[in-house]
Design a protein around this motif. Structure first.
Motif, PDB file in Angstrom:
ATOM      1  N   VAL A 141      52.302  88.882  67.188  1.00 22.60           N
ATOM      2  CA  VAL A 141      53.677  88.052  67.078  1.00 22.60           C
ATOM      3  C   VAL A 141      53.981  87.731  65.625  1.00 22.60           C
ATOM      4  O   VAL A 141      54.940  88.201  65.175  1.00 22.60           O
ATOM      5  CB  VAL A 141      53.506  87.125  68.121  1.00 22.60           C
ATOM      6  N   ILE A 142      52.877  87.376  64.980  1.00 25.89           N
ATOM      7  CA  ILE A 142      52.948  86.686  63.653  1.00 25.89           C
ATOM      8  C   ILE A 142      53.401  87.989  62.788  1.00 25.89           C
ATOM      9  O   ILE A 142      54.503  87.942  61.759  1.00 25.89           O
ATOM     10  CB  ILE A 142      51.877  85.738  63.163  1.00 25.89           C
ATOM     11  N   GLY A 196      56.625  89.121  63.268  1.00 27.91           N
ATOM     12  CA  GLY A 196      57.855  88.247  62.599  1.00 27.91           C
ATOM     13  C   GLY A 196      57.940  88.354  60.965  1.00 27.91           C
ATOM     14  O   GLY A 196      59.016  88.437  60.711  1.00 27.91           O
ATOM     15  N   ILE A 211      61.471  87.171  59.229  1.00 31.44           N
ATOM     16  CA  ILE A 211      62.136  85.937  59.604  1.00 31.44           C
ATOM     17  C   ILE A 211      60.941  84.897  58.992  1.00 31.44           C
ATOM     18  O   ILE A 211      59.791  85.200  58.717  1.00 31.44           O
ATOM     19  CB  ILE A 211      62.026  85.828  61.244  1.00 31.44           C
ATOM     20  N   VAL A 267      58.534  82.737  59.567  1.00 26.63           N
ATOM     21  CA  VAL A 267      57.606  82.616  60.848  1.00 26.63           C
ATOM     22  C   VAL A 267      57.354  80.933  60.971  1.00 26.63           C
ATOM     23  O   VAL A 267      57.180  80.581  61.970  1.00 26.63           O
ATOM     24  CB  VAL A 267      56.245  83.348  60.996  1.00 26.63           C
ATOM     25  N   SER A 293      59.816  78.873  62.372  1.00 22.98           N
ATOM     26  CA  SER A 293      60.609  79.526  63.839  1.00 22.98           C
ATOM     27  C   SER A 293      59.308  78.745  64.858  1.00 22.98           C
ATOM     28  O   SER A 293      59.677  78.462  65.816  1.00 22.98           O
ATOM     29  CB  SER A 293      60.459  81.060  63.922  1.00 22.98           C
ATOM     30  N   PHE A 294      57.978  78.938  64.341  1.00 26.28           N
ATOM     31  CA  PHE A 294      56.972  78.414  65.182  1.00 26.28           C
ATOM     32  C   PHE A 294      57.314  76.842  65.457  1.00 26.28           C
ATOM     33  O   PHE A 294      57.256  76.431  66.342  1.00 26.28           O
ATOM     34  CB  PHE A 294      55.658  78.464  64.432  1.00 26.28           C
ATOM     35  N   ASN A 319      60.050  75.019  65.281  1.00 20.33           N
ATOM     36  CA  ASN A 319      61.255  74.875  66.042  1.00 20.33           C
ATOM     37  C   ASN A 319      60.790  75.219  67.676  1.00 20.33           C
ATOM     38  O   ASN A 319      61.383  74.547  68.617  1.00 20.33           O
ATOM     39  CB  ASN A 319      62.286  75.816  65.704  1.00 20.33           C
ATOM     40  N   GLY A 320      60.055  76.070  67.658  1.00 18.98           N
ATOM     41  CA  GLY A 320      59.684  76.599  69.117  1.00 18.98           C
ATOM     42  C   GLY A 320      58.772  75.476  69.737  1.00 18.98           C
ATOM     43  O   GLY A 320      59.032  74.941  70.963  1.00 18.98           O
ATOM     44  N   ALA A 321      57.882  75.156  68.905  1.00 18.87           N
ATOM     45  CA  ALA A 321      56.937  74.097  69.357  1.00 18.87           C
ATOM     46  C   ALA A 321      57.388  72.768  69.604  1.00 18.87           C
ATOM     47  O   ALA A 321      56.966  71.873  70.812  1.00 18.87           O
ATOM     48  CB  ALA A 321      55.782  73.782  68.196  1.00 18.87           C
ATOM     49  N   GLU A 329      59.865  72.150  71.241  1.00 17.48           N
ATOM     50  CA  GLU A 329      60.470  72.056  72.724  1.00 17.48           C
ATOM     51  C   GLU A 329      59.371  71.662  73.742  1.00 17.48           C
ATOM     52  O   GLU A 329      59.631  71.271  74.772  1.00 17.48           O
ATOM     53  CB  GLU A 329      60.889  73.551  73.234  1.00 17.48           C
TER      54      GLU A 329
END
Lengths: 193, 172
Positions: free
Chosen positions: B16-17, B20, B25, B27, B30-31, B33-35, B37
């Motif tokens: 995945v990384i 990315g 992008i 990464v 992105s990590f 921002n996702g975390a 949530e």
């Protein structure tokens, strides 16, 4: 339904304990549930955040979309209401794949994201949609290629062939999945008549 | 098998990384921002889990299940079904850890390769905690009316137990 189940569990359990004179057990359970839940949630929280982070990279880079294309022809048949190429398919396939490889911790956040995106497609936000229930049935069937916990427990007790258990598990959960999906169709037809 | 399983998580993370980075992008952002949530999700799952753990714990510790077993035992003996797997079959939709504790006991007494242990393991491994999955998923996104979900889930679990009782002896 959940409402009735909850009332039933509490009323039946409490009455049974009170009538058999075990009020102390009831007291202990009432006091300890909060702590038990908090401990569970505290265990889930960091792992879930971690996987949500990793998954966000997969989503933004387009990898999630690519992975979902592998099993999407099948998923389109199971979820006819979801528009093709919708992001929900990415989350659903990640959830199924993680469950299949016995990664329960990773599967839960994928499943929750899938539910969130199904909720966006849902007309009535307080009622479960048909695709939500179908997705739930796939999850409760526990389709799994490598049941890691059971295999390790069998190893612990010196099983002759610890991983053998994966074969009957896969066959039986697959049969019950097919049954569940058929049952889900029958129930949804009857419900939406 | 377990080595494949233990390789799987690191490989996913690495793939995945790398993908990315390959798609250029950020990464790291992105990590993060996702975390982020994770917190609102955890908070929204807490209350429905609390309610269900509260109810299930009172029910499980009430002793009513023992009466139920005593009631079912003669029927099972008549059908030549090992009585030992009954608790695991009934508890499976409610609790994962309970089933695992029971498995541990069965392995200790009968050995992990006996019919009883394999049957119990298959029942444990071929389904999931239906009640909790329904509570968790529907509770977190705020669904109040679950329609026929519980019925289909529990009937499928019952069907799974019957299939296991038929198929597992074929492996012996």
């Amino acid at each position: 339904m959940i409402n009735k189940l909850w009332v039933g569990l509490i009323v039946i359990g409490s009455l049974c304990l009170l009538l058999t004179g075990k009020a102390d057990v009831l007291n202990a359970q009432i006091l300890s549930s909060g702590k038990a839940t908090l401990e569970l949630v505290m265990q889930i929280f960091p792992l879930m955040s971690l996987w949500l982070g990793i998954m966000n990279i997969a989503r933004e880079s387009g990898l999630l979309f690519k992975v979902s294309k592998f099993i999407s022809p099948l998923l389109h048949k199971i979820f006819p209401e979801i528009p093709k190429n919708h992001e929900a398919f990415g989350f659903i396939s990640s959830n199924i794949l993680s469950n299949m490889f016995g990664l329960g911790n990773a599967a839960t956040p994928f499943g929750l994201k899938a539910m969130e995106s199904l909720q966006k497609l849902n007309n009535n936000k307080e009622d479960a949609s048909r695709s939500m229930i179908t997705f739930l049935i796939i999850n409760t069937c526990g389709l799994c290629v490598i049941p890691t916990t059971i295999i390790s427990l069998r190893m612990l007790y010196d099983s002759k062939d610890a991983s053998f258990i994966a074969v009957p598990c896969l066959i039986i959960s697959f049969i019950s999945l097919i049954f569940g999906l058929i049952l889900d169709r029958i129930f949804s037809r009857r419900y939406h008549k | 098998m377990t080595t494949i399983s233990s390789m799987f998580i690191p490989i996913i993370v690495l793939v995945v990384i790398s993908y990315g980075v390959f798609r250029k992008i950020n990464v790291y952002d992105s990590f993060i921002n996702g975390a982020k949530e994770g917190l609102p999700m955890t908070i929204s799952m807490f209350f429905s889990l609390l309610a269900m753990i509260f109810g299930v714990n009172i029910f499980l510790n009430s002793g009513i299940i023992d009466y139920f077993f005593d009631f079912l035992k003669p029927i099972l003996v008549l059908l030549h079904i090992p009585v030992e797997v009954l608790p695991i079959a009934i508890m499976r939709p409610f609790s994962g850890s309970f089933g695992l504790a029971l498995l541990n006991d069965l392995y200790k007494v009968y050995g992990p390769d006996s019919l009883i242990s394999v049957l119990a393991s298959v029942i444990q491994g071929s389904s999931d905690t239906t009640i909790y999955i329904i509570t968790l998923y529907f509770g977190t996104i705020g669904i109040k009316k679950i329609k026929y979900a519980l019925w289909v889930g529990l009937l499928t679990d019952l069907f799974m137990v019957i299939v296991a009782l038929v198929i597992v002896p074929l492996f012996f």
